[in-house]
Design a protein around this motif. Structure first.
Motif, PDB file in Angstrom:
ATOM      1  N   UNK B  82       0.684  -1.134  -0.021  1.00 37.71           N
ATOM      2  CA  UNK B  82      -0.280   0.286   0.059  1.00 37.71           C
ATOM      3  C   UNK B  82       0.527   0.857  -0.289  1.00 37.71           C
ATOM      4  N   UNK B  83       2.054   0.687   0.461  1.00 36.69           N
ATOM      5  CA  UNK B  83       2.943   2.325   0.258  1.00 36.69           C
ATOM      6  C   UNK B  83       4.060   2.336  -0.853  1.00 36.69           C
ATOM      7  N   UNK B  84       3.397   0.645  -1.184  1.00 37.96           N
ATOM      8  CA  UNK B  84       4.527   1.109  -3.009  1.00 37.96           C
ATOM      9  C   UNK B  84       5.474   0.285  -3.058  1.00 37.96           C
ATOM     10  N   UNK B  85       5.582  -0.121  -4.577  1.00 38.96           N
ATOM     11  CA  UNK B  85       6.119  -0.860  -4.519  1.00 38.96           C
ATOM     12  C   UNK B  85       8.036  -0.264  -5.142  1.00 38.96           C
ATOM     13  N   UNK B  86       8.565  -0.462  -5.061  1.00 34.86           N
ATOM     14  CA  UNK B  86      10.161  -0.274  -6.239  1.00 34.86           C
ATOM     15  C   UNK B  86      10.326  -0.859  -7.391  1.00 34.86           C
ATOM     16  N   UNK B  87      10.060   0.305  -8.116  1.00 30.31           N
ATOM     17  CA  UNK B  87      10.123  -0.265  -9.728  1.00 30.31           C
ATOM     18  C   UNK B  87      10.660  -1.310  -9.854  1.00 30.31           C
ATOM     19  N   UNK B  88      10.045  -1.811 -10.899  1.00 28.82           N
ATOM     20  CA  UNK B  88      10.965  -3.633 -11.692  1.00 28.82           C
ATOM     21  C   UNK B  88      10.816  -3.399 -12.993  1.00 28.82           C
ATOM     22  N   UNK B  89      10.927  -4.218 -13.268  1.00 30.66           N
ATOM     23  CA  UNK B  89      10.629  -4.626 -15.066  1.00 30.66           C
ATOM     24  C   UNK B  89       9.229  -4.040 -15.381  1.00 30.66           C
ATOM     25  N   UNK B  90       7.680  -4.966 -14.537  1.00 31.55           N
ATOM     26  CA  UNK B  90       6.907  -5.272 -14.937  1.00 31.55           C
ATOM     27  C   UNK B  90       6.309  -3.747 -14.803  1.00 31.55           C
ATOM     28  N   UNK B  91       6.471  -2.823 -13.852  1.00 31.15           N
ATOM     29  CA  UNK B  91       6.352  -1.899 -13.592  1.00 31.15           C
ATOM     30  C   UNK B  91       6.446  -0.890 -14.420  1.00 31.15           C
ATOM     31  N   UNK B 122       8.857 -25.878   5.071  1.00 35.94           N
ATOM     32  CA  UNK B 122       9.944 -25.240   3.605  1.00 35.94           C
ATOM     33  C   UNK B 122      10.162 -24.558   2.934  1.00 35.94           C
ATOM     34  N   UNK B 123      10.574 -24.330   2.389  1.00 34.82           N
ATOM     35  CA  UNK B 123      10.748 -22.726   1.977  1.00 34.82           C
ATOM     36  C   UNK B 123      10.423 -22.230   0.472  1.00 34.82           C
ATOM     37  N   UNK B 124       9.280 -21.363   0.237  1.00 29.79           N
ATOM     38  CA  UNK B 124       9.996 -21.007  -1.245  1.00 29.79           C
ATOM     39  C   UNK B 124      10.214 -20.564  -1.939  1.00 29.79           C
ATOM     40  N   UNK B 125      10.457 -20.042  -3.055  1.00 30.73           N
ATOM     41  CA  UNK B 125      11.547 -18.770  -3.722  1.00 30.73           C
ATOM     42  C   UNK B 125      10.839 -18.882  -4.619  1.00 30.73           C
ATOM     43  N   UNK B 126      10.948 -17.381  -4.886  1.00 27.02           N
ATOM     44  CA  UNK B 126       9.591 -16.975  -6.094  1.00 27.02           C
ATOM     45  C   UNK B 126      11.216 -16.259  -7.084  1.00 27.02           C
ATOM     46  N   UNK B 127      10.703 -16.620  -8.741  1.00 25.72           N
ATOM     47  CA  UNK B 127      11.490 -15.496  -9.158  1.00 25.72           C
ATOM     48  C   UNK B 127      10.255 -15.410 -10.706  1.00 25.72           C
ATOM     49  N   UNK B 128      10.301 -14.607 -11.320  1.00 27.88           N
ATOM     50  CA  UNK B 128       8.904 -14.114 -11.800  1.00 27.88           C
ATOM     51  C   UNK B 128      10.150 -13.284 -13.234  1.00 27.88           C
ATOM     52  N   UNK B 129       9.523 -13.306 -14.015  1.00 29.31           N
ATOM     53  CA  UNK B 129      10.171 -12.566 -15.706  1.00 29.31           C
ATOM     54  C   UNK B 129       9.305 -12.459 -16.536  1.00 29.31           C
ATOM     55  N   UNK B 130       9.769 -11.716 -17.604  1.00 32.03           N
ATOM     56  CA  UNK B 130       8.210 -11.261 -18.451  1.00 32.03           C
ATOM     57  C   UNK B 130       9.113 -12.088 -19.460  1.00 32.03           C
ATOM     58  N   UNK B 131       7.926 -12.943 -19.889  1.00 31.82           N
ATOM     59  CA  UNK B 131       8.405 -14.437 -20.870  1.00 31.82           C
ATOM     60  C   UNK B 131       8.042 -13.075 -21.964  1.00 31.82           C
ATOM     61  N   UNK B 132       6.693 -12.989 -22.406  1.00 34.29           N
ATOM     62  CA  UNK B 132       6.472 -13.156 -23.883  1.00 34.29           C
ATOM     63  C   UNK B 132       5.151 -11.455 -23.500  1.00 34.29           C
TER      64      UNK B 132
END
Lengths: 391, 319
Positions: B82-91, B122-132
């Motif tokens: 709610x306080x905003x995200x830091x910029x990334x490729x998607x934004x 267990x611990x889950x790691x997420x990675x995200x890319x812009x695929x297409x």
């Protein structure tokens, strides 16, 4: 018993408007242009027209077209139902009117803004409750919304049953395009394609790809039908209707006769063919050229079989032998067809079949064309006509 | 936008393909029972494999697991967004679309695939890319581009537990027809086009709403008929009743409706004519498999399922 209307009605004038993706004018404007053009081609006056025949789908009231063109008093108007199934159906209406004396000069027309206005590819949607909308309701919720989707369902099964492959669909699509290359009024004038481009084109509904599908078009076409006596005094050589028939077969539905024992079939066109041949006293061997309704490439193949140019399941080999080409057994859709000229619901096909018999097609075969076949759309109640030179 | 400007714009957006939105990031909390319990409660999912330790101890797994669909939940940012995200490729990509008038946004579909289960601890790691990013498309919502992100989820051993593809349409909004907006101005999610129900067919759809596929039967000569109609074509009787289909059948033909895509429908629906064991044909969807897996003669089994907020339909699965 088959009705005897052989040579009792004659096509004496034909006209196509310019075909486009955006006519910029009303459908009434297009209708008036087509009718007036056909009247001029025949050497008639607007006041000679006393009847109209068109499609139930056409948005132009006959009386509005009559006022626009300035025709004479009208004594006949009739419409045929079922979309492209009405192509030769409207000719059928005109022949019945002229041969019985209900009218003397009937204008058969179809005018539509099929790209800039209502698009068939937009499919069907819910609306007021009619038997028709209830019919589409068996398919709409699942996503079968467009003509391509319904025809694809037939095609998949037909290819499975017969072993006919995309090679034959390509031959149909490619040959009509080759004809269109020579037709300045065709969308694909001077725009040939090859197998690589065909194969690379978007899949619409498996197995139908982009170039298996016709062109959504704006435009209008008209042919004028009159009596043999009147025809002999006119400007153009008359093209007699030797035979014309409409047919619907058992368990017929509009585009989705999926409940027949074998639905990859068009028994209604076999009925129309049998009746036309009998009426005209002709056989498939007598037919020199054809305009076969081609909303989608595979439906040409089914009709070749229904009209007995080859046996059941043999149409793939028939076309791959070059039958549809200029020097082939049955030069076909020489205007470019609806795949490549324009989709005017098959009435542009009646114009082309008339020209083939006159000897004035832009792709006129070298051999004599004494008789030409023209057909309506299939998957629906349908029909066809056999045209020949007026004696 | 002229052709050159369009080209420059497209060059700029397509350069985002392959860019990383999130580098591999471990979830702040390990997989844990309180979050599983809340998720299962909200979803109404009572599967004992998630919550019942005693039951799970005796199961083939020997322990409870997290619902696979939760994999995206573990790395969610919480209220800090709610306080905003830091910029990334998607934004940055979204901002680029917005700057050029493609301000409309529509999440069109999410596709998750699961490869390995995780359990509390267990611990889950997420990675995200812009695929297409699609070519420019004209949709009923307006002209725009579909972009798809690909999230890959791994556990602490580096094994991939699942992937998620999220497709979004960014488009130049067109004025929507009045019918598309609900009375309070909220966004109404489009649903499939409903069948009109009249005196001759409404009973059939009403039965589908209740989970049954019926076949009309002539009371006089017993001939089955579909679609329903008021009179028997065999004996002309107007008296009829119905039987319930077993929904076992065989595919007579099929197609995948790829174009145009209609709002309210799944992408690329497979439609088929199915010969039911009772002998009548029925048109319906084939689901639960890829188009390439469908064939003429294939045996299928149907279920009546709610496919969207307003629509219940028979759907057929490979038998």
């Amino acid at each position: 018993m088959v009705a005897n209307v052989k040579d009792k009605a004659v096509i004496v004038g034909v006209h196509n408007t310019q075909f486009s993706k955006n006519s910029g004018v009303s459908e009434l404007n297009l209708a008036a242009q087509a009718v007036k053009g056909a009247i001029d081609d025949a050497g008639l006056k607007p006041t000679d027209i006393d009847g109209f025949a068109t499609f139930t789908m056409d948005a132009n009231d006959e009386i509005e077209v009559a006022r626009a063109v300035g025709t004479g008093d009208m004594t006949f108007w009739g419409r045929s139902h079922y979309g492209g199934g009405a192509a030769t159906g409207s000719l059928h209406q005109a022949v019945m009117a002229v041969s019985t004396g209900m009218a003397e000069c009937v204008a058969v027309f179809r005018a539509l803004n099929g790209r800039s206005g209502h698009r068939f590819s937009a499919g069907v949607s819910e609306g007021v409750m009619t038997a028709d909308i209830i019919h589409w309701g068996w398919y709409m919720p699942y996503g079968l919304l467009t003509p391509a989707s319904w025809v694809a369902m037939f095609t998949q099964r037909w290819m499975h049953n017969t072993g006919v492959t995309k090679d034959a669909l390509f031959e149909v699509a490619h040959q009509t395009r080759q004809y269109a290359v020579n037709n300045p009024n065709a969308f694909f004038h001077e725009r040939p394609f090859d197998r690589a481009e065909y194969d690379a084109a978007r899949m619409i509904c498996d197995p139908l790809q982009l170039f298996d599908c016709c062109q959504e078009s704006d435009g209008a076409s008209c042919v004028i039908v009159t009596t043999p006596e009147r025809a002999r005094d006119l400007k153009q050589p008359g093209v007699a209707v030797r035979g014309v028939a409409q047919a619907a077969a058992a368990d017929q539905e509009q585009m989705t006769s999926f409940y027949r024992d074998e639905f990859a079939a068009i028994p209604e066109m076999e009925i129309a063919a049998r009746n036309c041949y009998e009426m005209a006293d002709l056989t498939p061997d007598d037919i020199d050229a054809a305009v076969i309704y081609d909303a989608f490439s595979p439906i040409v193949l089914w009709q070749i079989e229904a009209w007995n140019f080859c046996g059941a399941g043999e149409s793939g080999d028939f076309v791959l032998d070059g039958a549809l080409r200029p020097d082939g057994r049955l030069p076909c859709n020489t205007h470019g067809g609806q795949l490549s000229e324009a989709y005017i619901h098959g009435v542009n096909g009646i114009v082309e079949a008339t020209k083939l018999v006159r000897g004035t097609s832009l792709n006129q075969p070298e051999k004599a064309v004494n008789h030409a076949l023209v057909t309506s759309g299939v998957g629906i109640p349908t029909g066809g006509a056999l045209l020949g030179k007026l004696d | 936008m002229n052709a050159d400007e369009l080209q420059a714009f497209e060059d700029e957006i397509y350069a985002f393909v392959g860019q990383e939105v999130y580098p591999p990031t471990p979830a702040p909390d390990d997989v844990n029972m309180p979050m599983i319990r809340q998720w299962a409660e909200i979803m109404g999912d009572t599967n004992p494999a998630y919550l019942d330790a005693d039951w799970a101890a005796n199961s083939s797994r020997g322990r409870t697991i997290a619902p696979p669909a939760m994999m995206y939940a573990w790395g969610q940012e919480g209220f800090q967004v709610t306080k905003g995200r830091s910029p990334n490729a998607q934004s940055n990509l979204v901002a680029l679309f917005n700057k050029h008038g493609y301000t409309g946004v529509l999440g069109t579909n999410v596709k998750q695939e699961y490869f390995k289960e995780v359990s509390p601890g267990d611990n889950v790691t997420i990675q995200m890319v812009i695929d297409n990013i699609s070519e420019r498309k004209t949709t009923s919502r307006g002209t725009g581009y579909f972009f798809e992100t690909l999230s890959t989820f791994t556990d602490q051993h580096g094994d991939v537990i699942g992937t998620q593809r999220f497709k979004v349409l960014k488009f130049i909004p067109q004025e929507q027809p009045a019918a598309a907006a609900s009375a309070d101005g909220g966004l109404e999610v489009p649903t499939r086009i409903a069948s009109v129900r009249g005196p001759d067919n409404g009973w059939w759809w009403d039965a589908v709403d209740e989970g049954k596929v019926l076949i009309q039967r002539c009371k006089s000569c017993q001939t089955l008929r579909h679609p329903p109609r008021p009179m028997c074509g065999e004996c002309q009787s107007m008296e009829w009743d119905s039987i319930e289909s077993t929904l076992k059948g065989e595919v007579l033909s099929y197609t995948c409706v790829r174009y145009p895509h209609v709002p309210g429908y799944p992408k690329d629906p497979i439609c088929a004519v199915i010969k039911l064991a009772e002998g009548t044909n029925l048109v319906a969807n084939v689901v639960g498999c890829e188009y390439e897996d469908v064939s003429i003669g294939m045996q299928v089994t149907g279920k009546v399922e709610q496919v969207d907020e307003k629509t219940t339909l028979p759907q057929f699965y490979p038998a």
